[in-house]
Design an enzyme around this catalytic site. Structure first.
Site, PDB file in Angstrom:
ATOM      1  N   LEU A  23       0.798  -1.208   0.050  1.00  0.00           N
ATOM      2  CA  LEU A  23      -0.036  -0.030   0.109  1.00  0.00           C
ATOM      3  C   LEU A  23       0.865   1.193   0.091  1.00  0.00           C
ATOM      4  O   LEU A  23       0.431   2.259  -0.609  1.00  0.00           O
ATOM      5  CB  LEU A  23      -0.933  -0.145   1.364  1.00  0.00           C
ATOM      6  CG  LEU A  23      -2.141  -0.971   1.338  1.00  0.00           C
ATOM      7  CD1 LEU A  23      -2.816  -0.827   2.390  1.00  0.00           C
ATOM      8  CD2 LEU A  23      -2.910  -0.506   0.246  1.00  0.00           C
ATOM      9  N   GLY A  24       1.891   1.101   0.359  1.00  0.00           N
ATOM     10  CA  GLY A  24       2.924   2.327   0.482  1.00  0.00           C
ATOM     11  C   GLY A  24       3.426   2.314   1.804  1.00  0.00           C
ATOM     12  O   GLY A  24       3.872   1.520   2.591  1.00  0.00           O
ATOM     13  N   GLY A  26       5.555   5.250   5.078  1.00  0.00           N
ATOM     14  CA  GLY A  26       6.306   6.561   5.253  1.00  0.00           C
ATOM     15  C   GLY A  26       7.595   6.187   5.793  1.00  0.00           C
ATOM     16  O   GLY A  26       8.237   5.096   5.908  1.00  0.00           O
ATOM     17  N   MET A  28       7.917   5.650   8.910  1.00  0.00           N
ATOM     18  CA  MET A  28       7.536   4.796  10.203  1.00  0.00           C
ATOM     19  C   MET A  28       7.654   3.391   9.683  1.00  0.00           C
ATOM     20  O   MET A  28       8.114   2.370  10.270  1.00  0.00           O
ATOM     21  CB  MET A  28       6.359   4.995  10.812  1.00  0.00           C
ATOM     22  CG  MET A  28       6.089   3.976  11.909  1.00  0.00           C
ATOM     23  SD  MET A  28       4.668   4.680  12.954  1.00  0.00           S
ATOM     24  CE  MET A  28       4.648   3.368  13.994  1.00  0.00           C
ATOM     25  N   VAL A  31       3.990  -0.598   4.090  1.00  0.00           N
ATOM     26  CA  VAL A  31       2.801  -1.258   4.616  1.00  0.00           C
ATOM     27  C   VAL A  31       2.172  -2.308   3.359  1.00  0.00           C
ATOM     28  O   VAL A  31       2.441  -1.773   2.355  1.00  0.00           O
ATOM     29  CB  VAL A  31       1.559  -0.160   4.855  1.00  0.00           C
ATOM     30  CG1 VAL A  31       0.350  -0.712   5.207  1.00  0.00           C
ATOM     31  CG2 VAL A  31       1.993   0.960   5.797  1.00  0.00           C
ATOM     32  N   LYS A  46       2.195  -3.925   8.636  1.00  0.00           N
ATOM     33  CA  LYS A  46       3.172  -2.934   8.794  1.00  0.00           C
ATOM     34  C   LYS A  46       4.481  -3.272   9.416  1.00  0.00           C
ATOM     35  O   LYS A  46       4.515  -4.035  10.376  1.00  0.00           O
ATOM     36  CB  LYS A  46       2.767  -1.610   9.776  1.00  0.00           C
ATOM     37  CG  LYS A  46       1.345  -1.302   9.072  1.00  0.00           C
ATOM     38  CD  LYS A  46       0.851   0.255   9.778  1.00  0.00           C
ATOM     39  CE  LYS A  46       0.041   1.026   9.262  1.00  0.00           C
ATOM     40  NZ  LYS A  46      -0.342   2.235   9.996  1.00  0.00           N
ATOM     41  N   ASP A 139       0.423   9.812  18.169  1.00  0.00           N
ATOM     42  CA  ASP A 139       0.683   9.960  16.798  1.00  0.00           C
ATOM     43  C   ASP A 139      -0.702  10.146  16.093  1.00  0.00           C
ATOM     44  O   ASP A 139      -0.820   9.709  14.925  1.00  0.00           O
ATOM     45  CB  ASP A 139       1.592   8.987  16.103  1.00  0.00           C
ATOM     46  CG  ASP A 139       2.149   9.482  14.664  1.00  0.00           C
ATOM     47  OD1 ASP A 139       2.339  10.576  14.482  1.00  0.00           O
ATOM     48  OD2 ASP A 139       2.706   8.490  13.909  1.00  0.00           O
TER      49      ASP A 139
END
Length: 890
Positions: A23-24, A26, A28, A31, A46, A139
């Protein structure tokens, strides 16, 4: 090219899962979506970034994740499993939520307010539940809020805490630095959404950091842009969170309800103690805002108070306190105590007229603020009598000469000035120009004038210099203690001062709930910018107390009013402004006039000529049944502030209750001249006619209302306050029946009760019962939040009486009388008994109604023999010997 991480993840998960796609992600994590083959469902996996895995205890991370996995709430995406890939990277799995993230939703355009409130409500529910379990998100951001068929759910709960708790030590024994990761947005928060205490690395950071992040998300969702959208780097964003206050949300978007603007501003407070203390508080506020938004969308601005009161003036003392608070900067003890028994002589007496704004019309509030500050500083000078604000302000834009004005006010000198605020361009310096002139009334001669031109940052020094120069012109010697008072600045933060002045300007528009909410948001912004700004806390406390009195009361608003009042008193101990704030809280929220009066009595010893204290003392002496003392204090306030509508109305009310109609008429007529469009002045003058048995005279007062008064506003106000729907003629009553709940501050209890009694008077029993039941339900909902509110209890009793539910109606009336007996509050307690008499009549108990009425006529109250003769509420008693003796004054 093969994806090494994806292959490693597939190997780790084994045959039970099939990794479908990425999915992509960042900084962190990366995913992936995987198929749970055993259950036939998709899950999200994740995998934490290598930077996070370095120095991380995988076992400790897994233990922390298990705590998050225990969260079971519909608005939280649960953690399903956690582990470590074959190459040592921690991962966790969650259900796959179909839909889009809030970040994606923001790219589609403006979000309607109702939709935004629903999303924010869901997020707040998730936070409230998690915080009760001891888990803080740390967060919250649009990427972690997922939308699915109208419901918002929050992902990644507990992950930030797990990361922090599982950090290990670097080889040299020092903690692994979080700064590098923070720059990537992957440590214990994302820079764009981090609370100031997170930025500072405060070890005491707690759940209130989530509420700050919620506030940032709310702002972005409603404004369409981040509050610090102009910042281009993580460092700039974190600095802004610590030092800058965003433009108020209501300014960025006009259709955002004032309550929501204020709630978001509170969540964005730099000091965690100034924010809502729990997510449950946020939820309660959102519930109220959501109902008001749904019911009132597209309706005209409400102009009537939501709650009936035994006197339409109730709460006026609060506005007086708010208005006068700005005029008190120094220590009141500097004033002469000997002045307690008489109005000071006219030697060295001065009126400070409203300074003329020569700049943009939008800056008029600033000129008013300079006027009040100079007036307040002059008021600190020994040997000078300064006419109070309300009287002086009657001459705004007057065509009368200073000589004529001075003669009317009975002063020797008049101070006038012009003010121009030159706002610097981006990065430039703003300047303020003030040109004051002191004029001798006797011969209209200019005694002193001097132009001042200074940077805006020196505006407080300009105010002090003007007061000092006036003192010199009047030959007043300034001792060191007085000089220190004059040089004092209310705040060092000009942005806070600006928000405070804007809030004060809003309160001058009246006590209707919409006005109060706008003012509350501005004062909340002021104290957020400067938590030590005493005058802003005074105004915030007073406005919150007034809103509690004039709208639907809630425990949250009561707590907020008390917190602000105590903060004001702590910052201004022994001063009139702090006393006004605390006294207003005791009077309006706790309904404890004895305690309120004790506060005012103490403050009056050091500030015997403070008009706000005198008026407030009189109001609470009325409630305590000390009518002679109340009259003396009101008359003294009137002498000190002869052209104040507020003091004239306070005197009017006391004289009305004492049934001294000739004197009451004179005071009321003065108030009408000073404020001809004020609804309170019209209502009070009409009630004097009713007290004398003159219904035609009361209607004539309403018919003579100025053309500037909106007739719907006037009719709704009369129908709501003191149950005077019957004073309106047939056409006006018809118009009231057509009004929506929004004209009653969206209080469906008051709206329903007004309709029930009008339909009952028209012999339409069916509709009367329908609306009485609506009112009953609304009042019962309100009572769940404020069970000790006597007025809500008696209103519920009235609604039940219109429904014919005798036992319940009588019980509610008795409960109200127990909660607030006349011995505790002679004003509202008498009003409660008045409503009890109405309940008894509606349920067929005329003798009990007469018992109550006999008691009311034997004490100061607005009911009178003449009133009883013309009030159709008591028509069923006509012919009863006891009633006839009452109306005959026997």
């Amino acid at each position: 090219m093969p994806d090494l991480l994806r292959n490693q993840l597939q190997t780790t998960l084994g045959a039970g899962y099939t990794v479908l796609r990425e999915l992509g992600g960042g900084g962190m994590s990366r995913v992936f979506v995987a198929r749970d083959e055993a259950l036939g469902r998709d899950v999200v996996v994740k995998v934490l970034a290598p930077e996070l895995a370095e120095g991380l205890s995988a076992d400790r991370f897994a233990r922390e994740i298990r705590l998050a996995a225990g969260l079971q709430e519909p608005h939280i995406v649960p953690v399903l499993t956690a582990g470590v890939t074959i190459n040592g990277l921690p991962y966790f799995t969650m259900p796959y939520v179909r839909g889009e993230s809030l970040r994606a939703r923001l790219t589609h355009g403006t979000v309607p307010v109702a939709e935004a409130i629903a999303i924010l409500h869901d997020v707040a529910r998730a936070l409230a539940y998690a915080h009760r379990q001891g888990i803080v998100h740390r967060d919250i951001k649009p990427e972690n809020v997922l939308l699915n068929e109208g419901t918002a759910v929050v992902a990644d709960f507990g992950i930030a805490k797990a990361l922090q708790a599982s950090r290990t030590q670097a080889p040299d024994g020092s903690a692994v630095l979080a700064a590098t990761l923070t720059q990537r947005g992957i440590s214990v928060g994302t820079p764009a959404y981090m609370a100031p205490e997170q930025v500072a690395g405060d070890a005491g950071t707690d759940h209130r950091a989530d509420l700050y992040a919620w506030g940032v998300v709310a702002y972005e969702l409603l404004a369409g842009a981040h509050p610090f959208a102009d910042k281009t780097s993580p460092q700039q964003l974190m600095a802004a969170h610590c030092t800058e206050i965003p433009v108020l949300l209501g300014i960025r978007r006009a259709d955002v309800p004032p309550d929501l603007t204020q709630l978001v501003a509170r969540c964005l407070a730099k000091d965690p103690d100034a924010r809502p203390q729990t997510a449950r508080e946020v939820l309660t506020a959102l519930d109220r805002i959501g109902v008001a938004t749904t019911a009132g969308r597209g309706a005209a601005r409400p102009v009537v108070a939501a709650r009936r009161r035994p006197a339409a003036l109730a709460g006026i003392g609060v506005v007086v306190a708010v208005g006068l608070a700005a005029a008190v900067v120094g220590v009141q003890a500097l004033r002469s105590r000997e002045a307690a028994t008489a109005v000071p002589s006219s030697d060295r007496s001065i009126a400070v007229l409203p300074f003329e704004n020569l700049g943009d019309s939008a800056d008029a509030y600033f000129a008013d603020g300079v006027t009040d500050a100079v007036r307040g500083k002059l008021g600190e000078l020994p040997g000078i009598r300064v006419i109070a604000r309300a009287s002086s302000n009657q001459y705004r834009a007057s065509t009368k000469t200073p000589q004529e004005i001075g003669a009317e006010l009975g002063v020797q000198y008049v101070l006038t000035a012009t003010v121009r605020w030159h706002k610097g361009s981006a990065g430039g310096v703003s300047r303020v120009q003030v040109r004051p002139e002191l004029i001798t009334v006797r011969d209209a001669a200019s005694k002193w004038q001097e132009p001042f031109d200074a940077a805006l940052t020196d505006v407080f020094q300009v105010q002090a210099d003007i007061a000092s120069r006036v003192a010199g012109a009047l030959d007043v010697a300034l001792v060191d203690s007085v000089k220190r008072v004059l040089s004092g600045a209310p705040t060092a933060n000009l942005a806070a001062y600006d928000a405070y002045l804007k809030g004060r300007a809003v309160t001058q528009g009246g006590n209707d709930p919409a006005n109060l909410r706008r003012a509350m948001a501005l004062h909340a912004q002021a104290v957020a910018l400067d938590p030590a700004f005493a005058l802003a806390w005074v105004s915030l406390a007073s406005v919150r107390s007034a809103l509690y009195l004039n709208s639907t009361p809630t425990p949250e608003l009561a707590r907020e009013a008390r917190a602000a009042a105590e903060r004001a008193e702590a910052l201004a101990p022994g001063r009139a402004d702090g006393a006004n704030a605390l006294g207003a809280y005791y009077h309006s929220v706790e309904k404890d006039p004895k305690r309120a009066f004790a506060v005012y009595e103490t403050a009056l010893r050091s500030a015997p000529n403070d008009v706000g204290l005198l008026a407030s003392a009189a109001e609470n002496e009325q409630a305590l049944g000390r009518w002679k003392d109340a009259l003396q204090h009101a008359q003294r306030a009137r002498a000190l502030d002869p052209r104040s509508m507020g003091t004239a109305l306070r005197l009017t009310e006391i004289l009305l209750y004492l049934r001294r109609y000739r004197e009451a008429t004179a005071a009321a007529d003065t108030a009408r001249v000073l404020a001809p469009a004020n609804l309170n002045t019209m209502l009070r003058r009409a009630m004097i006619s009713l007290g004398q048995g003159d219904l035609a005279g009361a209607r004539a007062v309403l018919q003579a209302a100025p053309a500037t008064v909106e007739r719907m506003a006037l009719f709704a106000y009369i129908a709501t306050n003191d149950d005077l729907y019957w004073v309106l003629d047939d056409a006006a009553q018809q118009q009231v029946l057509a009004l929506p709940p929004s004209r009653f501050d969206d209080d469906r209890g008051q709206w329903g009760l007004v309709r029930a009694q009008i339909y009952h008077a028209r012999d339409d029993a069916g509709r009367s019962r329908v609306y009485a039941d609506s009112a009953r339900q609304a009042f019962e909902t309100q009572l769940r939040a404020a069970p000790a509110d006597a007025q809500l209890q008696v209103f519920r009793g009235l609604a039940l009486a219109y429904l014919g539910r005798k036992a319940e109606a009588v019980g509610a009336g008795e409960r109200a009388a127990q909660l607030l007996p006349v011995s505790r509050d002679a004003v509202i307690g008498a009003y409660v008994q008045h409503q009890q008499a109405r309940i008894f009549l509606l349920v067929g108990e005329p003798d009990k109604a007469l018992d109550v009425l006999e008691g009311l006529l034997a004490m100061p109250y607005y009911l009178s023999p003449g009133w009883l003769r013309i009030d159709p509420t008591f028509a069923s008693l006509r012919g009863d010997p006891r009633f006839e003796r009452l109306v005959a004054g026997q």
